[in-house]
Scaffold this motif. Sequence first.
Motif, mmCIF file in Angstrom:
data_model
loop_
_atom_site.group_PDB
_atom_site.id
_atom_site.type_symbol
_atom_site.label_atom_id
_atom_site.label_comp_id
_atom_site.label_asym_id
_atom_site.label_seq_id
_atom_site.Cartn_x
_atom_site.Cartn_y
_atom_site.Cartn_z
ATOM 1 N N VAL A 33 7.668 12.694 -5.519
ATOM 2 C CA VAL A 33 8.329 12.105 -4.353
ATOM 3 C C VAL A 33 8.661 13.218 -3.369
ATOM 4 O O VAL A 33 9.393 14.149 -3.705
ATOM 5 C CB VAL A 33 9.619 11.352 -4.738
ATOM 6 C CG1 VAL A 33 10.273 10.730 -3.497
ATOM 7 C CG2 VAL A 33 9.353 10.281 -5.785
ATOM 8 N N ALA A 34 8.103 13.116 -2.184
ATOM 9 C CA ALA A 34 8.418 14.052 -1.100
ATOM 10 C C ALA A 34 9.412 13.355 -0.172
ATOM 11 O O ALA A 34 9.370 12.137 -0.011
ATOM 12 C CB ALA A 34 7.154 14.407 -0.324
ATOM 13 N N LEU A 47 13.373 9.714 4.851
ATOM 14 C CA LEU A 47 12.054 9.146 4.560
ATOM 15 C C LEU A 47 11.580 9.744 3.247
ATOM 16 O O LEU A 47 11.708 10.950 3.036
ATOM 17 C CB LEU A 47 11.057 9.498 5.663
ATOM 18 C CG LEU A 47 11.471 9.261 7.110
ATOM 19 C CD1 LEU A 47 10.373 9.716 8.059
ATOM 20 C CD2 LEU A 47 11.830 7.812 7.336
ATOM 21 N N ALA A 48 11.014 8.928 2.385
ATOM 22 C CA ALA A 48 10.478 9.411 1.116
ATOM 23 C C ALA A 48 9.121 8.773 0.877
ATOM 24 O O ALA A 48 8.875 7.626 1.266
ATOM 25 C CB ALA A 48 11.423 9.077 -0.038
ATOM 26 N N ALA A 49 8.222 9.535 0.240
ATOM 27 C CA ALA A 49 6.873 9.032 -0.027
ATOM 28 C C ALA A 49 6.369 9.533 -1.369
ATOM 29 O O ALA A 49 6.666 10.661 -1.775
ATOM 30 C CB ALA A 49 5.913 9.468 1.073
ATOM 31 N N ASP A 51 2.522 9.698 -3.611
ATOM 32 C CA ASP A 51 1.140 9.922 -3.179
ATOM 33 C C ASP A 51 0.462 8.624 -2.746
ATOM 34 O O ASP A 51 -0.587 8.641 -2.132
ATOM 35 C CB ASP A 51 0.326 10.647 -4.251
ATOM 36 C CG ASP A 51 0.263 9.890 -5.563
ATOM 37 O OD1 ASP A 51 0.931 8.844 -5.710
ATOM 38 O OD2 ASP A 51 -0.449 10.355 -6.466
ATOM 39 N N ARG A 52 1.088 7.460 -3.026
ATOM 40 C CA ARG A 52 0.536 6.164 -2.600
ATOM 41 C C ARG A 52 0.966 5.774 -1.201
ATOM 42 O O ARG A 52 0.304 4.977 -0.551
ATOM 43 C CB ARG A 52 0.944 5.070 -3.583
ATOM 44 C CG ARG A 52 0.240 5.212 -4.934
ATOM 45 C CD ARG A 52 0.758 4.196 -5.887
ATOM 46 N NE ARG A 52 2.108 4.612 -6.243
ATOM 47 C CZ ARG A 52 2.802 4.166 -7.261
ATOM 48 N NH1 ARG A 52 2.301 3.238 -8.027
ATOM 49 N NH2 ARG A 52 3.996 4.614 -7.519
ATOM 50 N N GLY A 53 2.105 6.284 -0.743
ATOM 51 C CA GLY A 53 2.579 5.949 0.589
ATOM 52 C C GLY A 53 4.082 6.046 0.704
ATOM 53 O O GLY A 53 4.776 6.473 -0.231
ATOM 54 N N VAL A 54 4.592 5.634 1.851
ATOM 55 C CA VAL A 54 6.030 5.669 2.100
ATOM 56 C C VAL A 54 6.699 4.705 1.122
ATOM 57 O O VAL A 54 6.301 3.543 1.010
ATOM 58 C CB VAL A 54 6.365 5.282 3.555
ATOM 59 C CG1 VAL A 54 7.869 5.364 3.802
ATOM 60 C CG2 VAL A 54 5.618 6.176 4.535
ATOM 61 N N VAL A 55 7.700 5.194 0.411
ATOM 62 C CA VAL A 55 8.356 4.393 -0.614
ATOM 63 C C VAL A 55 9.787 4.031 -0.226
ATOM 64 O O VAL A 55 10.340 3.056 -0.726
ATOM 65 C CB VAL A 55 8.324 5.105 -1.988
ATOM 66 C CG1 VAL A 55 9.262 6.312 -2.031
ATOM 67 C CG2 VAL A 55 8.592 4.158 -3.132
ATOM 68 N N ARG A 56 10.372 4.794 0.702
ATOM 69 C CA ARG A 56 11.784 4.544 1.037
ATOM 70 C C ARG A 56 12.110 5.050 2.430
ATOM 71 O O ARG A 56 11.679 6.132 2.826
ATOM 72 C CB ARG A 56 12.675 5.241 0.015
ATOM 73 C CG ARG A 56 14.136 4.867 0.061
ATOM 74 C CD ARG A 56 14.370 3.440 -0.441
ATOM 75 N NE ARG A 56 15.779 3.211 -0.738
ATOM 76 C CZ ARG A 56 16.681 2.852 0.171
ATOM 77 N NH1 ARG A 56 16.345 2.696 1.441
ATOM 78 N NH2 ARG A 56 17.939 2.657 -0.187
ATOM 79 N N ARG A 85 4.202 15.667 3.995
ATOM 80 C CA ARG A 85 3.694 14.386 3.496
ATOM 81 C C ARG A 85 4.176 13.225 4.360
ATOM 82 O O ARG A 85 3.570 12.149 4.364
ATOM 83 C CB ARG A 85 4.116 14.171 2.040
ATOM 84 C CG ARG A 85 3.473 12.940 1.428
ATOM 85 C CD ARG A 85 3.914 12.656 0.013
ATOM 86 N NE ARG A 85 3.287 13.534 -0.957
ATOM 87 C CZ ARG A 85 3.515 13.449 -2.265
ATOM 88 N NH1 ARG A 85 4.350 12.537 -2.740
ATOM 89 N NH2 ARG A 85 2.919 14.286 -3.088
ATOM 90 N N LEU A 86 5.256 13.433 5.096
ATOM 91 C CA LEU A 86 5.847 12.363 5.890
ATOM 92 C C LEU A 86 5.678 12.558 7.389
ATOM 93 O O LEU A 86 6.343 11.902 8.183
ATOM 94 C CB LEU A 86 7.322 12.230 5.521
ATOM 95 C CG LEU A 86 7.478 11.670 4.101
ATOM 96 C CD1 LEU A 86 8.603 12.322 3.368
ATOM 97 C CD2 LEU A 86 7.603 10.171 4.143
ATOM 98 N N ASP A 87 4.773 13.450 7.789
ATOM 99 C CA ASP A 87 4.546 13.691 9.214
ATOM 100 C C ASP A 87 4.120 12.423 9.951
ATOM 101 O O ASP A 87 4.619 12.122 11.038
ATOM 102 C CB ASP A 87 3.502 14.788 9.434
ATOM 103 C CG ASP A 87 4.048 16.186 9.207
ATOM 104 O OD1 ASP A 87 5.284 16.339 9.098
ATOM 105 O OD2 ASP A 87 3.230 17.132 9.131
#
Length: 195
Positions: A33-34, A47-49, A51-56, A85-87
């Motif tokens: 989780v990034a 923002l959190a992601a 490797d599948r996508g934005v999670v939170r 990862r969240l750019d």
Amino acid sequence: MLLAPLNKAASDDVGRLAGLLAEAADREGLLDVAYRTIDSPLGELLLAATDRGVVRVAFSVEGHDAVLQELAQRISPRILLAPARLDAAARELGEYFAGKRRSFDLPLDLSLSRGFRLSVLHHLPDIAYGHTASYAQVAAAAGNPKAVRAVGSACATNPLPLIVPCHRVVRSDGSLGQYLGGTDAKRTLLDMEAA
């Protein structure tokens, strides 16, 4: 023992080292989780992601430390401040707040929602920018017209507010209802989209 504050050069070095650590962890598959924070008209957002996508997406009123702790418990303790990862998410949210974006084109990780709540989340993006739908209308669209309260619960626990637009769901009488970021935030978003 007292530690002296870091000077600008030392602070830059620490930031650069943190970035290298995040890149190496991601490259080696050690970053589950990034996360990063961004400023917004609604305050600081986390923002959190995966490797599948934005999670939170989390509002500051939720307590960002508490949100990170929940992610550690529900997804993985391998969480790291890794903004790169969240750019794309940060850019698209910036465009949204600037009035230049009406929908999001981001990969999403919906693993924090299940069952009927997940079904509701899948229907929320169907509510067009600048429009609203009632909890009853969303319940019917999700396949259970009597589940009005369950729709409210799904919106209240939406892990991706803004991106999955639960702020567009209002009461049948047109009043706002509750919102994870607060009623003022919901009003601000609806007013911004109506302009």
